[in-house]
Design an enzyme around this catalytic site. Sequence first.
Site, PDB file in Angstrom:
ATOM      1  N   GLU A 172      24.924  22.527 -51.973  1.00  0.00           N
ATOM      2  CA  GLU A 172      25.174  21.795 -53.219  1.00  0.00           C
ATOM      3  C   GLU A 172      24.220  20.632 -53.367  1.00  0.00           C
ATOM      4  OE1 GLU A 172      26.976  18.597 -55.744  1.00  0.00           O
ATOM      5  OE2 GLU A 172      26.382  18.550 -53.649  1.00  0.00           O
ATOM      6  N   GLU A 173      23.931  19.960 -52.255  1.00  0.00           N
ATOM      7  CA  GLU A 173      23.107  18.753 -52.304  1.00  0.00           C
ATOM      8  C   GLU A 173      21.660  19.035 -52.692  1.00  0.00           C
ATOM      9  OE1 GLU A 173      24.368  15.911 -52.202  1.00  0.00           O
ATOM     10  OE2 GLU A 173      26.222  16.012 -51.062  1.00  0.00           O
TER      11      GLU A 173
END
Length: 235
Positions: free
Chosen positions: A203-204
């Site tokens: 996600e990051e």
Amino acid sequence: MELMRELSLAPGVSGSEEEIAKIITRELKDVADKIETDSMGNLIATKKGQKKAPSVMLAAHMDEIGLMVRYIDDNGFIYFSTIGGINDQMLMNQTVTVHSSVGENVVGVIGSKPPHVTKPEERNKVVKADDMFIDIGAKDKEDAEKMVSVGDLMTFNALFEEYPNNLIMGKALDNRVGCYVMIEVLKRVKTRATVYGVGTVQEEVGLKGAKTSAFKLNPDLAIALDVTLSVDHPG
């Protein structure tokens, strides 16, 4: 709280979320009807509902921001790349754990040129990550390469502390809090719907796991479990 502590302290930089997936699997193995890992690394725990009932996806990303060994200089100092959205000014003087691919994990400290030898115009500027280095105590490049390797990931070292008023401090609460919520919901939920508890990856670095798992499951409803900014602080 012990589960929250374990989730917080476990390493899981984007692209290397296996330790978090193991914890989630352990917690849900007696609850979910099926647990699988897709080719990207997303963990999908399915709690089956009734036929023709809707499906709900609860998505919590497992990864955290971190660093990667980019280069080792002749004196054994490590230069690094950042993984995820990292503010350079938060890096200085932090200690990190290098998750070594050639031996035991190694602790290092992030530093830069001391202020005593900087020019006056440099002292009031934020030092950029590219100008920082990590000291692991190596005497030279050959010594460092016995301990770490280019490409090794690093996590920030942090305490996990319980504060008064039901508050906690820790590493990677973005988004191990979401993982915790997802685990607890699957343990407790009673519904005719099929519920997918998904621990997503990367996600990051661009919501990659959330996108791929959503396409795979095609749920009627998807809920992202994540954190947001605190706005109850000075300024």
